[in-house]
Design a protein around this motif. Structure first.
Motif, short mmCIF file in Angstrom:
data_model
loop_
_atom_site.label_atom_id
_atom_site.label_comp_id
_atom_site.label_asym_id
_atom_site.label_seq_id
_atom_site.Cartn_x
_atom_site.Cartn_y
_atom_site.Cartn_z
N MET A 38 0.83 -1.22 0.00
CA MET A 38 0.00 0.00 0.00
C MET A 38 0.86 1.26 0.00
O MET A 38 0.33 2.36 0.11
CB MET A 38 -0.87 0.03 1.25
N GLY A 39 2.19 1.10 -0.06
CA GLY A 39 3.04 2.28 -0.05
C GLY A 39 3.11 2.93 1.32
O GLY A 39 2.63 2.37 2.31
N CYS A 40 3.71 4.09 1.37
CA CYS A 40 3.89 4.77 2.66
C CYS A 40 3.44 6.22 2.54
O CYS A 40 2.95 6.63 1.50
CB CYS A 40 5.35 4.68 3.08
N GLU A 41 3.67 7.00 3.58
CA GLU A 41 3.21 8.40 3.53
C GLU A 41 3.99 9.21 2.50
O GLU A 41 3.56 10.27 2.10
CB GLU A 41 3.30 9.04 4.91
N ALA A 42 5.14 8.66 2.04
CA ALA A 42 5.89 9.38 1.01
C ALA A 42 5.30 9.16 -0.37
O ALA A 42 5.27 10.06 -1.19
CB ALA A 42 7.36 8.94 1.04
N CYS A 43 4.87 7.92 -0.65
CA CYS A 43 4.43 7.63 -2.01
C CYS A 43 2.91 7.48 -2.18
O CYS A 43 2.39 7.62 -3.27
CB CYS A 43 5.14 6.39 -2.55
N ARG A 44 2.19 7.23 -1.09
CA ARG A 44 0.76 6.97 -1.26
C ARG A 44 -0.06 8.20 -1.65
O ARG A 44 -0.98 8.09 -2.46
CB ARG A 44 0.14 6.29 -0.04
N LEU A 83 5.18 3.01 -6.18
CA LEU A 83 5.89 2.88 -4.90
C LEU A 83 7.21 3.65 -4.93
O LEU A 83 7.90 3.66 -5.94
CB LEU A 83 6.18 1.40 -4.61
N CYS A 84 7.55 4.26 -3.79
CA CYS A 84 8.85 4.90 -3.69
C CYS A 84 9.92 3.80 -3.60
O CYS A 84 9.60 2.63 -3.44
CB CYS A 84 8.92 5.83 -2.47
N GLU A 85 11.17 4.21 -3.67
CA GLU A 85 12.25 3.22 -3.70
C GLU A 85 12.25 2.33 -2.46
O GLU A 85 12.40 1.11 -2.55
CB GLU A 85 13.59 3.96 -3.77
N ASP A 86 12.05 2.95 -1.27
CA ASP A 86 12.07 2.18 -0.02
C ASP A 86 10.93 1.16 0.02
O ASP A 86 11.13 0.02 0.44
CB ASP A 86 11.94 3.12 1.20
N CYS A 87 9.75 1.59 -0.41
CA CYS A 87 8.60 0.69 -0.37
C CYS A 87 8.79 -0.45 -1.37
O CYS A 87 8.42 -1.60 -1.10
CB CYS A 87 7.30 1.43 -0.67
N GLN A 88 9.38 -0.10 -2.52
CA GLN A 88 9.63 -1.12 -3.53
C GLN A 88 10.60 -2.18 -3.00
O GLN A 88 10.39 -3.37 -3.17
CB GLN A 88 10.25 -0.45 -4.76
ZN LIG Z 1 6.76 4.56 -0.01
#
Ligand SMILES: [Zn+2]
Ligand SMILES: [Zn+2]
Length: 439
Positions: A182-188, A243-248
């Motif tokens: 679901m991604g994070c607060e950076a990418c969602r 997704l951002c890099e970290d979430c990926q």
């Molecule tokens: Zn993310």
């Protein structure tokens, strides 16, 4: 008038209540192997906890909670006074918010501590329209792991849940494991905007509820049961492309760990789960419910911001819950049979009433020795005592009559082979224990 249990609630009669105990014992054993320990939180919590933790825009909090006002304040309410937040209580609609509240309140994960691995089992409540496999009071078993965002926690928990279903006898090919991030607060937020923009372009194909969701929480439209909405949402932007890099990287590691463990799964970009608090990994275990559609028997995910929502310091977490009633339905549909629990190992029968005091003493000696033993309480005939022993599932019946009492023995009958032999009363407990261990 015969009173009935409220609509959407159900009595667990003894055979099933025994099975529910067995279900919880199996869960505690399987989850305990991964270090999970029990935590019991109250069934009622302040309504505010669920509003902050689960989100007011969700159906669970917006429409389905049983909310009460603690008694003393009802008079104030009727007089038109205001109700303090503290007096607004709700029956828990799910287990996570209460566990996270307890972890924060008791500081169960102090700085530098290992993660808290917690499990719970008990009733949850939702004021929705009762239907098959969906009740107003239902039982759940769940786990929460707080204190780390490491992907090993996600993978370990998913594997552990699949192991639980397997232990319960669920055939692997009857289940489907769906995973997503679901991604994070950076990418969602950017992804949510992309979904909203897509929905605005296709607004004519969406139901009234989804028009509302477009404003409040567009991702919820993926859960819409309306076929037109499902068709529209199938073409919506996919979170995995945003997704951002970290979430990926996190999602990639969870999948690699599942691959390494030989657990098969399907990636489902439309899997968003019904609750607002999820970040990164979400997953669901589905079974075919026999009507061309799938139903979830368990699922959960990561919630790295939830502890902060309820006033704690940043404490990443991961959890899942599985529904007892739905899992039972799925097991039955998969043809898994549950033998009724044996209520008696040894039955002590009396030839006449004169033998009853001695029979009573023998039954108590057997119980002291750890054997499930019972006798007739209704002065039945010997024949109907045997019928009763059979009904209770007794393996052996020890018959006491005047001859046996005089000789200090019992006539011991094996109910399966009908073989009979005389056993000294002093040796009875030992003989029965051996017989039990051989079966
Ligand atoms: Zn993310
Ligand atoms: Zn819709």
């Amino acid at each position: 008038m015969v009173m009935h249990a409220p609509e959407g609630t159900r009595d667990l009669l003894p055979d099933e209540a025994l099975f529910w105990e067995e279900f919880k014992r199996t869960a505690a054993e399987v989850f305990g192997r991964c270090g999970y320990v029990p935590l019991d939180t109250p069934i009622i919590e302040q309504t505010e906890l669920f509003v902050r933790g689960i989100g007011e825009a969700t159906d669970v909090v917006g429409k389905e909670m049983f909310t009460a006002i603690s008694g003393a304040n009802l008079a104030t309410l009727l007089e038109g006074g205001s109700i303090k937040n503290k007096s607004r209580l709700s029956l828990r609609p799910e287990g996570t918010a209460g566990v996270v509240r307890a972890v924060v309140q008791h500081d169960l994960v102090p700085q530098g501590a290992p993660p808290a691995k917690l499990m719970y089992a008990g009733p949850m409540f939702r004021a929705e329209r009762p239907q098959r496999g969906r009740q107003r009071q239902f039982n759940q078993v769940g786990i929460e792991c707080l204190g780390t965002d490491d992907p090993t926690v996600d993978a370990e928990a998913i594997i552990m849940l699949m192991r639980f279903y397997a232990t319960m006898g669920m055939p692997a090919d009857a289940m489907r494991l769906l995973v997503n991030s679901m991604g994070c607060e950076a990418c969602r937020p950017a992804y949510r905007d992309a979904v909203r923009a897509y929905m605005e372009q296709h607004a004519e194909g969406l139901c009234e509820d989804c028009h509302r969701r477009m404003e409040t929480n567009p991702l919820r439209a993926f859960d819409c049961k309306n076929e037109g909405c499902a068709a529209v949402m199938a073409g919506a932007p996919k979170i995995t492309d945003h997704l951002c890099e970290d979430c990926q990287a996190h999602y990639g590691q969870v999948k690699a760990l599942l691959d390494g463990a030989g657990v098969s799964y399907h990636e489902d970009a439309a899997l968003v789960r019904g609750l607002d608090y999820y970040t990164r990994t979400v997953f669901e275990v589905q079974v075919d419910n026999g009507k061309r559609s799938q139903s979830a028997i368990g699922g959960g995910g990561r919630y790295d911001k939830l502890a902060e929502e309820v006033g704690g310091r940043p404490t990443p977490g991961f959890g899942f819950a599985l529904g007892y009633e739905r899992t039972m339905l799925a097991l039955q549909e998969a043809g898994v049979e549950f033998p009724a629990a044996r209520r008696c190992d040894a039955f002590v029968a009396c030839v006449d009433d004169a033998a009853r005091p001695q029979a009573f003493a023998v039954v108590e000696q057997l119980r002291e020795a750890g054997i499930k033993a019972d006798m007739d309480h209704q002065h039945r005939s010997l024949k109907s005592q045997f019928k009763l022993a059979d009904k209770l599932g007794a393996r052996s019946v020890a018959v006491l009559g005047p001859d046996e009492l005089a000789a200090g023995v019992a006539n011991l009958r094996n109910m399966a082979t009908h073989e009979e032999r005389r056993v000294a009363l002093s040796a009875l407990a030992g003989e029965l224990a051996v017989e039990r261990s051989e079966n």
